[in-house]
Design a protein around this motif. Structure first.
Motif, PDB file in Angstrom:
ATOM      1  N   UNK A 267       0.833  -1.196   0.000  1.00  0.00           N
ATOM      2  CA  UNK A 267       0.000   0.000   0.000  1.00  0.00           C
ATOM      3  C   UNK A 267       0.867   1.244   0.000  1.00  0.00           C
ATOM      4  N   UNK A 268       0.377   2.258  -0.702  1.00  0.00           N
ATOM      5  CA  UNK A 268       1.067   3.539  -0.725  1.00  0.00           C
ATOM      6  C   UNK A 268       0.813   4.266   0.590  1.00  0.00           C
ATOM      7  N   UNK A 269       1.893   4.775   1.202  1.00  0.00           N
ATOM      8  CA  UNK A 269       1.758   5.479   2.469  1.00  0.00           C
ATOM      9  C   UNK A 269       1.137   6.861   2.270  1.00  0.00           C
ATOM     10  N   UNK A 270       1.533   7.531   1.217  1.00  0.00           N
ATOM     11  CA  UNK A 270       1.007   8.876   0.938  1.00  0.00           C
ATOM     12  C   UNK A 270      -0.097   8.750  -0.103  1.00  0.00           C
ATOM     13  N   UNK A 271      -1.328   8.930   0.344  1.00  0.00           N
ATOM     14  CA  UNK A 271      -2.467   8.833  -0.548  1.00  0.00           C
ATOM     15  C   UNK A 271      -3.272  10.126  -0.495  1.00  0.00           C
ATOM     16  N   UNK A 272      -3.639  10.619  -1.667  1.00  0.00           N
ATOM     17  CA  UNK A 272      -4.426  11.838  -1.733  1.00  0.00           C
ATOM     18  C   UNK A 272      -5.882  11.542  -1.383  1.00  0.00           C
ATOM     19  N   UNK A 273      -6.520  12.495  -0.734  1.00  0.00           N
ATOM     20  CA  UNK A 273      -7.937  12.352  -0.404  1.00  0.00           C
ATOM     21  C   UNK A 273      -8.775  12.432  -1.674  1.00  0.00           C
ATOM     22  N   UNK A 274      -9.745  11.550  -1.753  1.00  0.00           N
ATOM     23  CA  UNK A 274     -10.624  11.558  -2.917  1.00  0.00           C
ATOM     24  C   UNK A 274     -11.544  12.773  -2.891  1.00  0.00           C
ATOM     25  N   UNK A 275     -11.797  13.354  -4.040  1.00  0.00           N
ATOM     26  CA  UNK A 275     -12.708  14.477  -4.170  1.00  0.00           C
ATOM     27  C   UNK A 275     -13.805  14.119  -5.170  1.00  0.00           C
ATOM     28  N   UNK A 276     -14.947  14.738  -4.940  1.00  0.00           N
ATOM     29  CA  UNK A 276     -16.043  14.496  -5.877  1.00  0.00           C
ATOM     30  C   UNK A 276     -15.760  15.177  -7.201  1.00  0.00           C
ATOM     31  N   UNK A 277     -15.961  14.454  -8.278  1.00  0.00           N
ATOM     32  CA  UNK A 277     -15.774  14.986  -9.623  1.00  0.00           C
ATOM     33  C   UNK A 277     -16.871  14.434 -10.521  1.00  0.00           C
ATOM     34  N   UNK A 278     -17.610  15.328 -11.155  1.00  0.00           N
ATOM     35  CA  UNK A 278     -18.658  14.890 -12.068  1.00  0.00           C
ATOM     36  C   UNK A 278     -18.070  14.103 -13.239  1.00  0.00           C
ATOM     37  N   UNK A 279     -16.890  14.481 -13.651  1.00  0.00           N
ATOM     38  CA  UNK A 279     -16.257  13.784 -14.760  1.00  0.00           C
ATOM     39  C   UNK A 279     -15.947  12.336 -14.392  1.00  0.00           C
ATOM     40  N   UNK A 280     -15.346  12.125 -13.202  1.00  0.00           N
ATOM     41  CA  UNK A 280     -15.000  10.772 -12.783  1.00  0.00           C
ATOM     42  C   UNK A 280     -16.254   9.944 -12.537  1.00  0.00           C
ATOM     43  N   UNK A 281     -17.269  10.565 -11.905  1.00  0.00           N
ATOM     44  CA  UNK A 281     -18.509   9.840 -11.655  1.00  0.00           C
ATOM     45  C   UNK A 281     -19.165   9.424 -12.969  1.00  0.00           C
ATOM     46  N   UNK A 282     -19.218  10.328 -13.933  1.00  0.00           N
ATOM     47  CA  UNK A 282     -19.812  10.007 -15.225  1.00  0.00           C
ATOM     48  C   UNK A 282     -19.017   8.920 -15.941  1.00  0.00           C
ATOM     49  N   UNK A 283     -17.714   9.003 -15.833  1.00  0.00           N
ATOM     50  CA  UNK A 283     -16.869   8.003 -16.485  1.00  0.00           C
ATOM     51  C   UNK A 283     -17.074   6.624 -15.860  1.00  0.00           C
ATOM     52  N   UNK A 284     -17.160   6.568 -14.526  1.00  0.00           N
ATOM     53  CA  UNK A 284     -17.353   5.283 -13.853  1.00  0.00           C
ATOM     54  C   UNK A 284     -18.716   4.680 -14.174  1.00  0.00           C
ATOM     55  N   UNK A 285     -19.738   5.543 -14.273  1.00  0.00           N
ATOM     56  CA  UNK A 285     -21.060   5.051 -14.661  1.00  0.00           C
ATOM     57  C   UNK A 285     -21.003   4.442 -16.062  1.00  0.00           C
ATOM     58  N   UNK A 286     -20.311   5.099 -16.980  1.00  0.00           N
ATOM     59  CA  UNK A 286     -20.195   4.577 -18.351  1.00  0.00           C
ATOM     60  C   UNK A 286     -19.432   3.259 -18.369  1.00  0.00           C
ATOM     61  N   UNK A 287     -18.404   3.148 -17.531  1.00  0.00           N
ATOM     62  CA  UNK A 287     -17.613   1.910 -17.485  1.00  0.00           C
ATOM     63  C   UNK A 287     -18.455   0.748 -16.987  1.00  0.00           C
ATOM     64  N   UNK A 288     -19.211   0.980 -15.899  1.00  0.00           N
ATOM     65  CA  UNK A 288     -20.063  -0.077 -15.358  1.00  0.00           C
ATOM     66  C   UNK A 288     -21.180  -0.415 -16.347  1.00  0.00           C
ATOM     67  N   UNK A 289     -21.727   0.612 -16.996  1.00  0.00           N
ATOM     68  CA  UNK A 289     -22.794   0.389 -17.969  1.00  0.00           C
ATOM     69  C   UNK A 289     -22.303  -0.470 -19.133  1.00  0.00           C
ATOM     70  N   UNK A 290     -21.084  -0.238 -19.568  1.00  0.00           N
ATOM     71  CA  UNK A 290     -20.529  -1.002 -20.684  1.00  0.00           C
ATOM     72  C   UNK A 290     -20.383  -2.477 -20.326  1.00  0.00           C
ATOM     73  N   UNK A 291     -19.870  -2.744 -19.106  1.00  0.00           N
ATOM     74  CA  UNK A 291     -19.711  -4.133 -18.661  1.00  0.00           C
ATOM     75  C   UNK A 291     -21.078  -4.787 -18.456  1.00  0.00           C
ATOM     76  N   UNK A 292     -22.013  -4.034 -17.844  1.00  0.00           N
ATOM     77  CA  UNK A 292     -23.350  -4.564 -17.599  1.00  0.00           C
ATOM     78  C   UNK A 292     -24.051  -4.911 -18.905  1.00  0.00           C
ATOM     79  N   UNK A 293     -23.908  -4.059 -19.919  1.00  0.00           N
ATOM     80  CA  UNK A 293     -24.549  -4.322 -21.207  1.00  0.00           C
ATOM     81  C   UNK A 293     -23.968  -5.564 -21.872  1.00  0.00           C
ATOM     82  N   UNK A 294     -22.658  -5.770 -21.714  1.00  0.00           N
ATOM     83  CA  UNK A 294     -22.044  -6.970 -22.294  1.00  0.00           C
ATOM     84  C   UNK A 294     -22.602  -8.231 -21.638  1.00  0.00           C
ATOM     85  N   UNK A 295     -22.747  -8.199 -20.305  1.00  0.00           N
ATOM     86  CA  UNK A 295     -23.322  -9.346 -19.594  1.00  0.00           C
ATOM     87  C   UNK A 295     -24.785  -9.540 -19.980  1.00  0.00           C
TER      88      UNK A 295
END
Length: 502
Positions: A267-295
């Motif tokens: 594990x990395x000792x120095x880790x940055x705190x996560x921040x809310x980002x609409x871009x990251x949230x939208x990207x993660x939704x698209x990633x999960x949607x792509x896998x879900x659609x394949x299944x």
């Protein structure tokens, strides 16, 4: 004996009562027979999700008084605060980390290179199993860096990070084309680690300004070849201004590296705190949607066979089902996965499939979303909805974990990292032979006995899942883009294509 530098540690957030392991590199040299006390300062902090920190206590350890190559159990009372800290501390010599000039680089001496190569040869595979390999990095120069000062200049220096090891160059003042010409060496603890080289601008007593960054997986290094890397932004998603010239060599033992692959990542000792980002949230939704659609499409195809929507397709599916159930044996399961590996390998070698296409499409996002995130921070919206933000961050992280898990399985079969795919093929081949000759009940019995007695044999053993540890080394589609090497002044990147289309 003189120890340097003095160290201060701020602990990572971990569950109450959990053990957390830290590694420190101490450079020391024998000056005289007098022993000087060198104190390891330890601070215990509490931090909540609202950026509030509270000091719970501090204590000190005299490192010079500890025995070498032995583990000491210490119970340290916290100064001016109730409570104590229970620690296991081991002091051992550290080798492999060094900084030197180009004229005295370790691998430049033929005799020393031969000695290092022999240390990681196949016949020494089971000697010092934690010593995976050796990395040498020549930081030569950077060209056309971003100007951070009002005078149009910068005071650049480089920071190199490999796992929890960190080294840095000297600062070249008032220069946008600095030449460092330094050689850095690191011990390789995991061949799947990523070397991060970050260029900063020194700003006096203030925190340094970020100029650019590159991330280089160790398995992608071309030994002895000088390479030019385009600097990227902090997220490693888009190109920044300037390039950096590096020459790297990595020597490692493949058997030790394979064994390490099935153990938990450090594990990395120095880790940055996560921040809310609409871009990251939208990207993660698209990633999960792509896998879900394949299944979902696979399930729909199977269901259509049962409904006899196509007579020919259903007849073929019925015959395949009957033959498979009648003839299949357990050892054929890993054998079938080996066939899938071979099929995907043939597609890649013939150029019919592009490994990076999906990842590039995923990261081809509009910059307007970044601007929206910055505007929302300026308006103080995050501070007013702390509880909502925590929930959204949790959902964002869960989506990222789900998407990354599916993408890592896909990238294992797609030969994204040939070392890992070859290792998976070897394991599947061994599983095929074992399942063919050994009854399943014996294998389950051996597995159960090992799991039940693991904690008895080693009370401090970390419980792990070898399959998940293996998949953690496979990059997701996002990491593939972050670790990809950008060509200088390339006009074919997906982001530039999208801008031109707009």
């Amino acid at each position: 004996m003189d120890w340097s530098p003095s160290l201060s540690s701020r602990g990572r957030t971990s569950p109450e009562g959990a053990w957390q392991r830290f590694l420190f590199s101490l450079n020391w040299e024998i000056k005289d027979t007098r022993v000087r006390k060198d104190m390891l300062d330890i601070e215990v902090w509490r931090k909540d999700n609202k950026k509030h920190e509270e000091l719970l206590g501090r204590c000190q350890v005299d490192v010079s008084a500890l025995p070498m190559k032995q583990t000491s159990c210490l119970k340290l009372p916290l100064e001016k605060h109730p409570g104590s800290l229970l620690m296991l501390i081991a002091v051992a010599p550290c080798t492999g980390v060094s900084i030197s000039d180009l004229c005295v680089c370790p691998l430049g001496d033929p005799s020393e290179r031969l000695q290092i190569s022999q240390r990681y040869c196949i016949k020494n595979s089971f000697r010092d199993i934690k010593d995976i390999g050796f990395l040498q990095v020549k930081v030569l120069k950077a060209v056309d860096l971003l100007a951070a000062d009002f005078a149009g200049k910068s005071d650049p220096f480089c920071v190199l990070e490999l796992g929890n090891d960190m080294l840095q160059t000297h600062t070249v003042y008032k220069n946008l084309n600095p030449e460092w010409n330094k050689v850095f060496t690191f011990p390789v603890k995991d061949i799947h680690d990523v070397l991060e080289v970050t260029v900063f601008d020194e700003d006096g007593d203030k925190p340094p300004d970020f100029l650019g960054k590159v991330a280089i997986p160790l398995l992608s290094i071309r030994n002895g070849k000088q390479s030019c890397y385009t600097l990227k932004n902090k997220d490693l998603e888009r190109a920044s201004k300037g390039v950096i010239y590096l020459e790297m060599d990595v020597l490692f033992n493949p058997i030790k590296a394979s064994i390490r692959t099935f153990k938990p990542r450090e594990k990395r000792f120095a880790e940055e705190n996560r921040k809310f980002s609409k871009k990251i949230l939208s990207r993660n939704v698209d990633r999960v949607k792509k896998i879900t659609m394949a299944i979902w499409n696979t399930i729909q195809f199977l269901w259509s066979c049962f409904l006899w929507e196509s007579t020919v397709k259903s007849v073929i599916a019925f015959v395949v089902f009957v033959v498979t159930v009648w003839t299949v044996e357990l050892y054929m399961v890993p054998l079938a996965l080996l066939v899938l590996f071979a099929y995907n390998f043939s597609l890649i070698t013939t150029g019919k499939v592009n490994n990076t296409q999906d990842a590039q499409e995923l990261m081809g996002l509009d910059e307007d979303e970044d601007e929206d995130d910055k505007e929302s921070e300026k308006k103080g919206l995050i501070e007013r909805i702390h509880m909502v933000q925590e929930i959204i961050i949790a959902v964002q992280s869960i989506l990222e974990e789900i998407a990354s898990f599916g993408e890592r399985i896909k990238n294992t079969f797609n030969w994204t990292v040939p070392f890992l795919s070859v290792l998976a093929c070897l394991v599947l081949a061994a599983a095929t032979v074992i399942l063919y000759f050994i009854p399943l009940r014996y294998i389950v019995l051996i597995w159960g006995i090992n799991k039940f007695t693991k904690r008895l044999r080693n009370p401090y053993a970390i419980d792990n899942n070898e399959l998940l540890d293996f998949l953690s080394r496979v990059p997701s589609d996002v990491q593939k883009v972050q670790h990809a090497e950008l060509k200088p002044y390339s006009s074919s990147s997906p982001i530039r294509k999208k801008r031109s289309a707009l």
